[in-house]
Design an enzyme around this catalytic site. Sequence first.
Site, mmCIF file in Angstrom:
data_model
loop_
_atom_site.group_PDB
_atom_site.id
_atom_site.type_symbol
_atom_site.label_atom_id
_atom_site.label_comp_id
_atom_site.label_asym_id
_atom_site.label_seq_id
_atom_site.Cartn_x
_atom_site.Cartn_y
_atom_site.Cartn_z
ATOM 1 N N LYS A 96 0.852 -1.190 0.000
ATOM 2 C CA LYS A 96 0.000 0.000 0.000
ATOM 3 C C LYS A 96 0.890 1.243 0.000
ATOM 4 C CE LYS A 96 -4.037 1.775 2.526
ATOM 5 N NZ LYS A 96 -4.953 1.528 3.655
ATOM 6 N N SER B 84 -9.634 1.287 2.656
ATOM 7 C CA SER B 84 -8.829 2.136 1.805
ATOM 8 C C SER B 84 -7.710 1.380 1.086
ATOM 9 C CB SER B 84 -8.225 3.273 2.635
ATOM 10 O OG SER B 84 -7.348 2.753 3.617
ATOM 11 N N SER C 59 -9.785 -1.042 6.663
ATOM 12 C CA SER C 59 -9.193 -0.830 5.340
ATOM 13 C C SER C 59 -8.541 -2.044 4.709
ATOM 14 C CB SER C 59 -8.173 0.301 5.406
ATOM 15 O OG SER C 59 -8.837 1.529 5.555
#
Lengths: 442, 90
Positions: free
Chosen positions: A39, A114, A138
């Site tokens: 990420k 996310s 997330s």
Amino acid sequence: MKTESTLSSLPRVNAKYSMFNDFLKDGVDDGSKFLFSAKDNLTSKDFETCSGSRILEGYHPVFNATAISKMISAGGKLIGKTNMDEFGFGTFSTNSGFGIPKNPFDLERSCGGSSGGSACAAAVLEDHVSLGVSTGGSICCPASFCGVYGIVPTYGRVSRYGLIDYGNSLDKIGLLSSKASDLAKYLPVIAGKDAMDPTSCVQPELKIEKRRIDNIAIPKEAIEGLSKDVAQTFNNAIETLQGMGIETKMIDMPALKYAMPAYYVLATSEASTNLARYVGMRYGHQDGDLSMKFDEYFTSFRSKYFGDEAKRRILLGTYTRMAGFRDRYYAKALKVRMYVIDAYKQILKDNDAILAPTMPFVAPRFDEISKMTPVESYKADYLTVPANLAGTPHMSVPCGYDPNGMPIGMQFVTDHWHEDLLLTMAEQWDKSFEMRKAEVSI
Amino acid sequence: MDREIVERVARAAHIALTEEEFNKYSKDLSEILDYFKLLDEAPDFDGSGVNPVEVADVLREDESSIRINPDELLKDMNTYENYVRGPRLS
């Protein structure tokens, strides 16, 4: 050969799905044992790191986050940084400053957020594991929407050194993969004490002893407000678990309803202080007029480069910490977190795990998301937030598909430091579940 | 939410709002804070703490070391004679 074809396909795959912010454009197979992505809020020496925010555009960290270093030391090759909501602020990855990742099962729908890009990469790329980060849901939300496995270990299990903070007391690094066995393979790689993150230094050793979940509690509060397809699929999954010899029972968990507001108060309070460092000096954009007064200079950068949701959360977090409001919001939220943790501990004394669907609905379409108010969007996280607030380990596993073929996930929660139970469950579940791969044509 | 409070919050957060943003965030914040009222009903649990798990102090004696070469860090920054450049203080 497989590595070579994955590497050469990245530009085409990314053009279709927008799962990366930055990726290897001309990578070659150099004999690495496995490929992984991370990420974009994890710092990386070889890729620009923006955490989904325009304010960090052009930032090239000089060090790798501990989790990335450990994956590389284990023989992994980092192939890209995955797209995400700005600083992790979102449920659908639509709040990114760099395009929106598309759901591999339906390009008109969200990957979730996310860590949306990570879930997309895990679903689309062959033999791929991705490092995700969860603050309030997330990892499990996008894992559920993209039909892959996602695990969030106990708070403090994986060093946060090199993680661009959202909420320090909530942020946790975990894994996403379409292979259940990857969770047990890579969690021990990234876990462990790290002097660079003191919160990682109290953890007991992660022992993989193949302990099994024998009984599961399902909170009545967690199965309210589900879509018809999610409710039906979840019921079928419970029957499958019972068929595997696992005992299930319904319980009351009234503390759950207070988790959401407590989480959003703590998360935005912490975010508003963490984001104070982005002022047009040291990182990212630094092209302002230095003859301005410092207040004006800082304000000009923040106003220009922060996105809509980042501004909303900074304002909210600043408000809840302000003199006069602090006790009502921030101080109360800290107490509520302890209350929620206590509720988990009480239930997990007699039960190995707590189970609920991961998300109340399947991945929504982008036109549906654009009509949601901030409160509606925050409320979508009501099933994933409580375990994140409590710092308890949790895992989303794919458990079925709606009539349109969209994946549905369910989430197991265990007590602090008991990841072993989740890892065993992932492998057991994998044997009894027929997983579908998204059809990828590029 | 009072205009005066939103202005105070935005100033403290170093964010300049356009009139349109001002109206939008005032409305959003009011709705969100309305939702947060649920916290008032939560039991007054005895105990608080800023971390979800116990965090031990890991204090040690200071030792000087250079983990990251400062020259490397300065490469990405706007500098003048190895000082980071910033705006005027007054």
